[in-house]
Design an enzyme around this catalytic site. Structure first.
Site, PDB file in Angstrom:
ATOM      1  N   LYS A  13      10.244 -11.505  65.106  1.00 43.11           N
ATOM      2  CA  LYS A  13      11.137 -12.673  64.950  1.00 43.11           C
ATOM      3  C   LYS A  13      11.656 -12.790  63.515  1.00 43.11           C
ATOM      4  O   LYS A  13      12.836 -13.004  63.281  1.00 43.11           O
ATOM      5  CB  LYS A  13      10.403 -13.980  65.311  1.00 43.11           C
ATOM      6  CG  LYS A  13       9.911 -14.048  66.749  1.00 43.11           C
ATOM      7  CD  LYS A  13       9.407 -15.438  67.101  1.00 43.11           C
ATOM      8  CE  LYS A  13       8.135 -15.864  66.387  1.00 43.11           C
ATOM      9  NZ  LYS A  13       6.946 -15.074  66.750  1.00 43.11           N
ATOM     10  N   ARG A 160      -1.617 -11.420  55.695  1.00 41.25           N
ATOM     11  CA  ARG A 160      -1.858 -12.821  56.071  1.00 41.25           C
ATOM     12  C   ARG A 160      -3.245 -12.992  56.691  1.00 41.25           C
ATOM     13  O   ARG A 160      -3.678 -12.167  57.495  1.00 41.25           O
ATOM     14  CB  ARG A 160      -0.790 -13.275  57.073  1.00 41.25           C
ATOM     15  CG  ARG A 160       0.511 -13.648  56.417  1.00 41.25           C
ATOM     16  CD  ARG A 160       1.612 -13.874  57.427  1.00 41.25           C
ATOM     17  NE  ARG A 160       1.215 -14.656  58.588  1.00 41.25           N
ATOM     18  CZ  ARG A 160       2.068 -15.047  59.538  1.00 41.25           C
ATOM     19  NH1 ARG A 160       3.346 -14.728  59.452  1.00 41.25           N
ATOM     20  NH2 ARG A 160       1.655 -15.742  60.561  1.00 41.25           N
ATOM     21  N   ARG A 171      -4.076 -16.241  68.686  1.00 43.60           N
ATOM     22  CA  ARG A 171      -2.659 -16.602  68.566  1.00 43.60           C
ATOM     23  C   ARG A 171      -1.880 -16.154  69.794  1.00 43.60           C
ATOM     24  O   ARG A 171      -0.982 -16.843  70.248  1.00 43.60           O
ATOM     25  CB  ARG A 171      -2.057 -15.948  67.309  1.00 43.60           C
ATOM     26  CG  ARG A 171      -2.526 -16.605  66.029  1.00 43.60           C
ATOM     27  CD  ARG A 171      -2.188 -15.780  64.826  1.00 43.60           C
ATOM     28  NE  ARG A 171      -0.762 -15.695  64.552  1.00 43.60           N
ATOM     29  CZ  ARG A 171      -0.210 -14.740  63.806  1.00 43.60           C
ATOM     30  NH1 ARG A 171      -0.948 -13.793  63.283  1.00 43.60           N
ATOM     31  NH2 ARG A 171       1.075 -14.757  63.582  1.00 43.60           N
TER      32      ARG A 171
HETATM   33  P1  AMP Z   1       4.338 -17.862  62.095  1.00 45.76           P
HETATM   34  O1  AMP Z   1       4.555 -17.495  60.673  1.00 45.76           O
HETATM   35  O2  AMP Z   1       5.612 -18.304  62.783  1.00 45.76           O
HETATM   36  O3  AMP Z   1       3.592 -16.813  62.886  1.00 45.76           O
HETATM   37  O4  AMP Z   1       3.400 -19.173  62.091  1.00 45.76           O
HETATM   38  C1  AMP Z   1       2.075 -19.126  61.592  1.00 45.76           C
HETATM   39  C2  AMP Z   1       1.262 -20.247  62.200  1.00 45.76           C
HETATM   40  O5  AMP Z   1       1.803 -21.521  61.809  1.00 45.76           O
HETATM   41  C3  AMP Z   1       1.244 -20.281  63.715  1.00 45.76           C
HETATM   42  O6  AMP Z   1       0.285 -19.391  64.254  1.00 45.76           O
HETATM   43  C4  AMP Z   1       0.919 -21.746  63.979  1.00 45.76           C
HETATM   44  O7  AMP Z   1      -0.458 -22.013  63.776  1.00 45.76           O
HETATM   45  C5  AMP Z   1       1.680 -22.466  62.866  1.00 45.76           C
HETATM   46  N1  AMP Z   1       3.041 -22.817  63.338  1.00 45.76           N
HETATM   47  C6  AMP Z   1       4.216 -22.252  62.962  1.00 45.76           C
HETATM   48  N2  AMP Z   1       5.246 -22.813  63.621  1.00 45.76           N
HETATM   49  C7  AMP Z   1       4.716 -23.752  64.441  1.00 45.76           C
HETATM   50  C8  AMP Z   1       5.251 -24.652  65.403  1.00 45.76           C
HETATM   51  N3  AMP Z   1       6.559 -24.681  65.685  1.00 45.76           N
HETATM   52  N4  AMP Z   1       4.380 -25.484  66.025  1.00 45.76           N
HETATM   53  C9  AMP Z   1       3.070 -25.481  65.751  1.00 45.76           C
HETATM   54  N5  AMP Z   1       2.491 -24.638  64.899  1.00 45.76           N
HETATM   55  C10 AMP Z   1       3.296 -23.771  64.233  1.00 45.76           C
END
Ligand code: AMP
Length: 218
Positions: A13, A160, A171
């Site tokens: 993404k 990360r 996740r």
């Molecule tokens: P990402 O970088 O998009 O993989 O996000 C890392 C983590 O942040 C995710 O695994 C969630 O724990 C949290 N997170 C990011 N975006 C959201 C969202 N829209 N709603 C809830 N938690 C989020």
């Protein structure tokens, strides 16, 4: 133009959103990046978010929705926005629709990236990201020229915390339970574009993004 990036963690993404931002001049907004910045700075929001993120869970809807609501009011997203990692639940999707409607906008395109769980684990375990310019590397598939250093800006790369194998599995389960219903939600609205990404078919985020840019430019 409002674009949403949908897909399990590790499908690419961020890669697609980054290319679209660069080539189409639309701002990429990643809720994950906003949380990570707050965690690093030790803010109250950061502490709260970390307690969910470190377990592979979602940050509560009301917190996340408010962040996006505030972000949508900033001038740099007036022309358009690529939401990378939001919405992740039906409640968030409904809230987004309302927020956009108040501004006379709607979701124009949802890019749904699909890949196998096997490849996701491989990509995340070996993923290294640049906390400065957000470039994404992979120790095996796309290594930086100099180990541990960003090719683009020279900053040190990080692995990360939530890209460790135990958290990845949680996740992925969270994605299946809470986020994957959004596929049907957006399909019904007629804005869904599903793209398979896999090294097996030689199609990764980069190729998907390039096709989309070309289509929108012609
Ligand atoms: P990402 O970088 O998009 O993989 O996000 C890392 C983590 O942040 C995710 O695994 C969630 O724990 C949290 N997170 C990011 N975006 C959201 C969202 N829209 N709603 C809830 N938690 C989020």
């Amino acid at each position: 133009m409002v674009i949403i990036m949908l897909g399990a963690p590790g499908t690419g993404k961020g890669t697609v959103a980054g290319i679209l931002q660069e080539k189409m001049g639309i701002k990429q907004v990643s809720t994950g990046d906003i949380f990570r910045k707050n965690i690093k700075e030790g803010t109250e929001l950061g502490k709260l978010a970390d307690s969910y993120i470190s377990k592979g869970n979602l940050v509560p809807d009301e917190v996340t929705i408010q962040i996006v609501k505030d972000r949508l009011n900033e001038p740099d997203v007036e022309k358009g926005i690529i939401l990378d990692g939001f919405p992740r639940t039906i409640v968030q999707a409904e809230a987004l629709e309302k927020m956009l409607a108040e501004k006379g906008k709607k979701v124009d395109l949802v890019i749904n990236l699909v890949t196998s769980e096997e490849e996701i684990i491989e990509r995340l375990v070996y993923r290294r990201v640049c906390p400065n310019c957000k470039s994404i590397f992979n120790v095996i598939l796309h290594p930086p020229k100099q180990e541990g250093i960003c090719d683009n800006c020279g900053h040190e790369l990080i692995h990360r915390d939530d890209d460790k194998e135990e958290t990845i599995k949680d996740r992925f389960q969270t994605y299946l339970k809470q986020t994957s219903p959004l596929i049907e939600y957006y399909e019904k609205k007629g804005v869904l574009r599903t793209e398979e990404v896999s090294k097996k078919i030689n199609r990764m985020g980069k190729e998907v993004a390039e096709d989309i840019v070309q289509e929108y430019q012609s």
